[in-house]
Design a protein around this motif. Structure first.
Motif, short mmCIF file in Angstrom:
data_model
loop_
_atom_site.label_atom_id
_atom_site.label_comp_id
_atom_site.label_asym_id
_atom_site.label_seq_id
_atom_site.Cartn_x
_atom_site.Cartn_y
_atom_site.Cartn_z
N CYS A 160 -14.27 -28.46 -26.03
CA CYS A 160 -14.50 -28.32 -27.37
C CYS A 160 -14.67 -29.78 -28.08
O CYS A 160 -14.06 -29.94 -29.22
CB CYS A 160 -13.29 -27.52 -28.01
N PHE A 196 -16.07 -26.60 -32.41
CA PHE A 196 -16.31 -25.04 -31.82
C PHE A 196 -17.41 -24.42 -32.30
O PHE A 196 -17.65 -23.26 -32.08
CB PHE A 196 -14.86 -24.28 -32.33
N HIS A 218 -19.26 -23.00 -29.27
CA HIS A 218 -18.85 -21.60 -28.96
C HIS A 218 -19.23 -20.68 -30.08
O HIS A 218 -19.66 -19.49 -29.28
CB HIS A 218 -17.16 -21.75 -28.57
N GLY A 245 -8.61 -29.05 -30.54
CA GLY A 245 -10.14 -29.81 -30.87
C GLY A 245 -9.79 -31.36 -31.01
O GLY A 245 -10.20 -32.34 -30.36
#
Length: 241
Positions: free
Chosen positions: A46, A84, A87, A105
């Protein structure tokens, strides 16, 4: 006991003056490969690095970071981001915005960046982290077109050193390494360290100061510092739940 890797780590210095010399592409690729090889929690990966090659953006980032000229002049300037959004692009049903994701993160990105620094220093290059990119984080976010769920944590200058600063003494082992449970500050060890830092500040070649380490903490910690950060994090989708 020592070896070349430990010696390299123990001789880290922040480099803020660079020769006007580009870094070879093979070396850049090696640094990126080392950074990408860092540990990643649950293999979420991430983190994202944004390399800034546009000189106008470099100049603006130097200003946003507190007019730190080396941001504009170093051979390379990279912005390390917790990310993120990648994702989210793959699955918009993911439950994002949790406090734990902010921690993941930050931790993963810091580990990645330290891998990059160690790799760069092993190649004879110098580096300095630039947390000042968070001074004007809204402007940085706009300049780099950062979408929701991306957080610019810090920048990194990389280049051929044009200075040879002294190594700054670190806190002694007695103050940072404990067995089994947290321990109160060892006042004798702290006093010795403060004396060591006072001597370092007095003897170093540039930016001479006076005093130890502990007496500078109030001026650093208590001053108003980026009080806008919580609202920014919420706006970017972080720690909303």
């Amino acid at each position: 006991m020592s070896n070349p890797t430990i010696d390299l780590l123990r001789h880290h210095r922040s480099i803020r003056a660079y020769l006007p010399k580009a870094i070879k592409q093979d070396d850049i690729d090696s640094i990126i490969s080392a950074a990408s090889s860092a540990s990643s929690s649950s293999f979420l990966q991430c983190s994202t690095i944004i390399r800034i090659t546009d000189q106008d953006k470099r100049t603006k980032l130097a200003h946003y970071a507190g007019d730190q000229s080396y941001v504009a002049s170093a051979a390379e300037f990279w912005v390390f981001c917790a990310d993120f959004n990648r994702h989210y692009q793959l699955d918009q049903t993911l439950s994002l915005g949790k406090a734990e994701q902010l921690l993941l993160g930050c931790v993963d990105t810091a580990i990645m960046a330290q891998n990059a620094v160690i790799a760069a220093e092993s190649l004879g290059l110098g580096c300095v982290y630039v947390g000042g990119v968070r001074n004007n984080i809204d402007q940085v976010t706009e300049l780099l077109a950062l979408p929701k769920f991306v957080l610019p944590l810090f920048g990194l200058c990389i280049g051929h050193p044009d200075q040879n600063p002294e190594i700054k003494p670190r806190l002694p082992k007695e103050l940072v390494f404990f067995n089994n449970e947290y321990q109160a500050v060892d006042k004798d060890a702290l006093a010795q360290y403060d004396q060591q830092m006072n001597q370092y500040y007095h003897q170093r070649s540039e930016h001479k100061k006076a005093g130890g380490w502990s007496d500078k903490l109030p001026s650093i910690i208590n001053k108003e510092q980026r009080d806008f950060m919580l609202s920014y994090l919420h706006k970017q989708g972080w720690i909303t739940k």
